[in-house]
Scaffold this motif. Structure first.
Motif, short mmCIF file in Angstrom:
data_model
loop_
_atom_site.label_atom_id
_atom_site.label_comp_id
_atom_site.label_asym_id
_atom_site.label_seq_id
_atom_site.Cartn_x
_atom_site.Cartn_y
_atom_site.Cartn_z
N UNK A 184 0.90 -1.14 -0.11
CA UNK A 184 0.04 0.04 -0.03
C UNK A 184 0.93 1.32 -0.04
N UNK A 185 0.25 2.51 -0.12
CA UNK A 185 0.93 3.51 0.11
C UNK A 185 0.34 4.42 1.07
N UNK A 186 1.46 5.37 1.89
CA UNK A 186 1.08 6.36 2.77
C UNK A 186 1.26 7.62 2.29
N UNK A 187 0.59 8.49 2.80
CA UNK A 187 0.73 10.10 2.31
C UNK A 187 0.55 11.05 3.44
N UNK A 188 1.31 11.96 3.51
CA UNK A 188 1.03 13.15 4.38
C UNK A 188 0.64 14.32 3.20
N UNK A 189 -0.71 14.87 3.67
CA UNK A 189 -1.13 15.88 2.78
C UNK A 189 -1.17 17.17 3.71
N UNK A 198 5.43 10.82 0.36
CA UNK A 198 4.78 9.74 0.10
C UNK A 198 5.72 8.41 0.44
N UNK A 199 5.21 7.56 0.84
CA UNK A 199 5.95 6.17 1.44
C UNK A 199 5.17 4.99 0.70
N UNK A 200 6.16 4.24 0.12
CA UNK A 200 5.71 2.96 -0.41
C UNK A 200 5.83 1.94 0.75
N UNK A 217 -4.82 2.03 -0.72
CA UNK A 217 -4.81 0.68 -1.37
C UNK A 217 -4.49 0.34 -2.69
N UNK A 218 -3.55 -0.73 -3.04
CA UNK A 218 -3.11 -0.99 -4.36
C UNK A 218 -3.99 -2.19 -4.84
#
Lengths: 113, 117
Positions: free
Chosen positions: B32-37, B50-52, B96-97
């Motif tokens: 999955x990916x994680x993000x900060x906006x 972004x973090x994979x 989610x991927x």
């Protein structure tokens, strides 16, 4: 950097009226989304759209909502009969692939009176 | 279903200091990916970092870095040398991927960061 364009930036409507929020995603993108944010709350997923059909929708996205990509460039969100609780910022987003960066538009603030 | 939790509704930092914003998430997926906006008062959604999930190395973008702890399902954002322009609402998000889930983002509740001069 390419941009997702949303119009109008603000929309005021009367309860019970139909509204259409418009978005122009980035031209070569394939995945399109609508999110909403009630003031002071988190951003909530509404619907995703791929290959000219809805790929997923949330519980919020009931029969009063519909999406369309009428001409290959625009992506619209229609609310059939607006309620007071539909007042929110609506964000359109697009991406070329699900593992690529999601580009957000600047939002349409919908106020239902 | 995946969930994202930000337990700090508000944080404050002195200009030039460092601040860490917390985020935890729950998922049964392995990729999955994680993000900060960042969301300033204009309410534009700006991707910060972004973090994979498959990458062990923590992502870094200039003054912004993350501490990704996959086993603990934790994803914190560190802002170094804080600037007045960093003041905003920060949202942690999970993506989610899984193909038939269309790549939607799931957001946390947000942390309002204020920067004191």
């Amino acid at each position: 950097e390419p941009e997702v364009t949303q119009t109008p930036s603000h929309q005021v409507t009367q309860m019970g009226q139909e509204v259409i929020l418009r978005c122009v995603p980035i031209s070569n993108h394939l995945y399109f989304y609508w999110y909403r944010q009630i003031l002071g709350q988190k951003v909530e997923f509404l619907v995703s759209f791929y290959n000219n059909e809805i790929s997923e929708k949330s519980e919020i996205f009931d029969d009063q909502f519909s999406v369309e990509r009428p001409d290959g460039s625009n992506f619209t969100l229609k609310i059939r009969s607006t309620k007071l609780e539909d007042s929110a910022m609506y964000f359109c987003a697009s991406t070329g692939r699900v593992n690529e960066k999601l580009f957000f538009g600047s939002g349409t603030q919908l106020s239902v009176l | 279903a995946q969930t994202v939790t930000q337990s700090q509704p508000e944080m404050s930092v002195q200009e030039a200091e460092t601040v860490t914003l917390s985020c935890t998430y729950d998922t049964s997926e392995s990729d999955y990916y994680l993000f900060w906006y960042k969301q300033p008062p204009s309410r534009q959604m700006i991707l910060v970092i972004r973090q994979e999930a498959y990458k062990q190395q923590n992502a870094t973008e200039n003054r912004f870095s993350v501490n990704f702890q996959k086993a603990a399902k934790s994803f914190s954002l560190k802002i170094s040398d804080s600037q007045l322009g960093d003041a905003a609402m920060y949202f942690c998000a999970y993506r989610t991927l899984v193909y038939n889930q269309g790549g939607k983002l799931i957001f946390g509740q947000g942390t309002e960061l204020s920067v004191k001069p």
